[in-house]
Design an enzyme around this catalytic site. Sequence first.
Site, PDB file in Angstrom:
ATOM      1  N   ASP A  43      12.402   0.828   8.529  1.00 15.11           N
ATOM      2  CA  ASP A  43      12.167   1.718   9.506  1.00 15.11           C
ATOM      3  C   ASP A  43      11.378   1.290  10.688  1.00 15.11           C
ATOM      4  O   ASP A  43      10.892   1.962  11.773  1.00 15.11           O
ATOM      5  CB  ASP A  43      11.445   3.167   8.946  1.00 15.11           C
ATOM      6  N   ASN A  89       2.644   5.349   8.095  1.00 18.90           N
ATOM      7  CA  ASN A  89       1.157   5.651   7.818  1.00 18.90           C
ATOM      8  C   ASN A  89       0.147   4.983   8.930  1.00 18.90           C
ATOM      9  O   ASN A  89      -0.675   5.627   9.363  1.00 18.90           O
ATOM     10  CB  ASN A  89       0.547   5.249   6.359  1.00 18.90           C
ATOM     11  N   SER A  90       0.589   3.715   9.087  1.00 17.81           N
ATOM     12  CA  SER A  90      -0.658   2.981  10.128  1.00 17.81           C
ATOM     13  C   SER A  90      -0.401   3.533  11.311  1.00 17.81           C
ATOM     14  O   SER A  90      -1.196   3.704  12.108  1.00 17.81           O
ATOM     15  CB  SER A  90      -0.137   1.341  10.023  1.00 17.81           C
ATOM     16  N   ASP A 119       9.471  12.954  -2.915  1.00 13.70           N
ATOM     17  CA  ASP A 119       9.551  12.025  -1.914  1.00 13.70           C
ATOM     18  C   ASP A 119      11.256  11.953  -1.471  1.00 13.70           C
ATOM     19  O   ASP A 119      11.911  12.126  -2.627  1.00 13.70           O
ATOM     20  CB  ASP A 119       9.182  10.471  -2.432  1.00 13.70           C
ATOM     21  N   GLN A 132      -8.550   1.266   5.694  1.00 22.27           N
ATOM     22  CA  GLN A 132      -8.202   1.227   6.915  1.00 22.27           C
ATOM     23  C   GLN A 132      -8.557   2.300   7.933  1.00 22.27           C
ATOM     24  O   GLN A 132      -8.833   2.131   9.097  1.00 22.27           O
ATOM     25  CB  GLN A 132      -6.407   1.091   6.985  1.00 22.27           C
ATOM     26  N   HIS A 181       3.904   5.312   0.140  1.00 28.26           N
ATOM     27  CA  HIS A 181       4.361   6.654  -0.256  1.00 28.26           C
ATOM     28  C   HIS A 181       3.102   7.548  -0.808  1.00 28.26           C
ATOM     29  O   HIS A 181       3.147   8.701  -0.684  1.00 28.26           O
ATOM     30  CB  HIS A 181       5.513   6.670  -0.844  1.00 28.26           C
TER      31      HIS A 181
END
Length: 471
Positions: A384, A364-365, A120, A345, A24
């Site tokens: 999710d 995000n990935s 959020d 990453q 987040h």
Amino acid sequence: MPSSGDAAGRRPHVVLIPSAGMGHLVPFGRLAVALSSGHGCDVSLVTVLPTVSTAESKHLDALFDAFPAVRRLDFELAPFDASEFPSADPFFLRFEAMRRSAPLLGPLLTGAGASALATDIALTSVVIPVAKEQGLPCHILFTASAAMLSLCAYFPTYLDANAGDGGGVGDVDIPGVYRIPKASIPQALHDPNHLFTRQFVANGRSLTSAAGILVNTFDALEPEAVAALQQGKVASGFPPVFAVGPLLPASNQAKDPQANYMEWLDAQPARSVVYVSFGSRKAISGEQLRELAAGLETSGHRFLWVVKSTVVDRDDAAELGELLGEGFLKRVEKRGLVTKAWVDQEEVLKHESVALFVSHCGWNSVTEAAASGVPVLALPRFGDQRVNSGVVARAGLGVWADTWSWEGEAGVIGAEEISEKVKAAMADEALRRKAASLAKAAAKAVAGGGSSHRCLVEFARLCQGGTCRTN
Ligand SMILES: O=c1ccn([C@@H]2O[C@H](COP(=O)(O)OP(=O)(O)O[C@H]3O[C@H](CO)[C@@H](O)[C@H](O)[C@H]3O)[C@@H](O)[C@H]2O)c(=O)[nH]1
């Protein structure tokens, strides 16, 4: 065109209030950087203290160092007795602390001179009442996919329509989007009395109270969901939706000086490495870890595997070798690197040796893989992630072996299946080309005049007190 200030020439001051967890915090940091550079906004990022993990505090320190235009707004939580909730996880405790500290938020925002907020989805019940009191528009940055946003928006209606049929949750056909199969619906939502379900429904209902919703996605990745949300087909009274992704990496990752993974990648041939990572949290069981190890070994490919065996700062003591099975690290030492480090990453996915990303499909990935053009082999675990895996497969960014045995979120996928899927995906040239074309579409979306860039301009205009032209 960037906004140039209100009638009195004042720039809007957007205060971003993230919830806890790297999944987040990372997109909030990226939104802060994007809005503060070139969109005419002053931006503050609320830093809730104490942070939940050292990864979070390192990440924030690196971000504020690299981007001094983003202001740091410390929010010290009021102390409370966590022993009231003996078995709660750190994220629940953080939410509870935020809820109890809400009265302190108003004075903080007044002192900072905020003109708009973005928070959020998990914090809407805390932040929206404060925003109302302060007369501030409150937006949401939704950190998961547009498909998940549409599920969240539609789920209360779905439950109302299906209440009383006693059959539980089935496939969910979201108006204007597509049918999400029963097995992809987060497991907790199958139980109407689960705390997560109650929160999810409350969050879904709260969406219409937001002034606008930003979502970290782009048209080419989720064409149906973005269009349906923007056209108000999913739920009535929906606020404007801004698809502003992929929110770009800000080269602000805190580097681990001990980690040697970049040198290792440099020494590998082009497009030869399988990158394996399951996000920032403990995402797989010991048993799945060992199956994955065996699958990677028998695939015969080179791999870089980032193992997160910790939840927040707690180390679960077991050494890597012990976790992965006897002799594994020795047998693969010439072609595999396993690390417990926090890797950058972005840097890994951009490296020319990386050919495939075995991912849990944290959102995000997924967006990072799309931005880098690296195909994904989806291995979703919880929440999710199955919905996101469906997006990955639908967009052609990767493959999701949805035929794999599914015994719920604790199910284990065997070594042989993993090995076969890795070999097939590594040999799939068409998949590689499709992923590369999505990376081009992502770059176009965020460049000047692109769909995501335009959404950010419109959002800045809205924060300026203007009207919104996007939806
Ligand atoms: O060693 C590491 C591990 C992670 N990351 C970064 O950390 C973020 C992790 O986010 P994500 O891939 O979304 O995974 P989670 O941490 O699992 O994210 C949580 O939050 C997401 C967004 O709401 C949800 O989609 C996921 O299901 C939920 O688990 C990404 O930006 C990664 O690049 C690193 O840079 N280095």
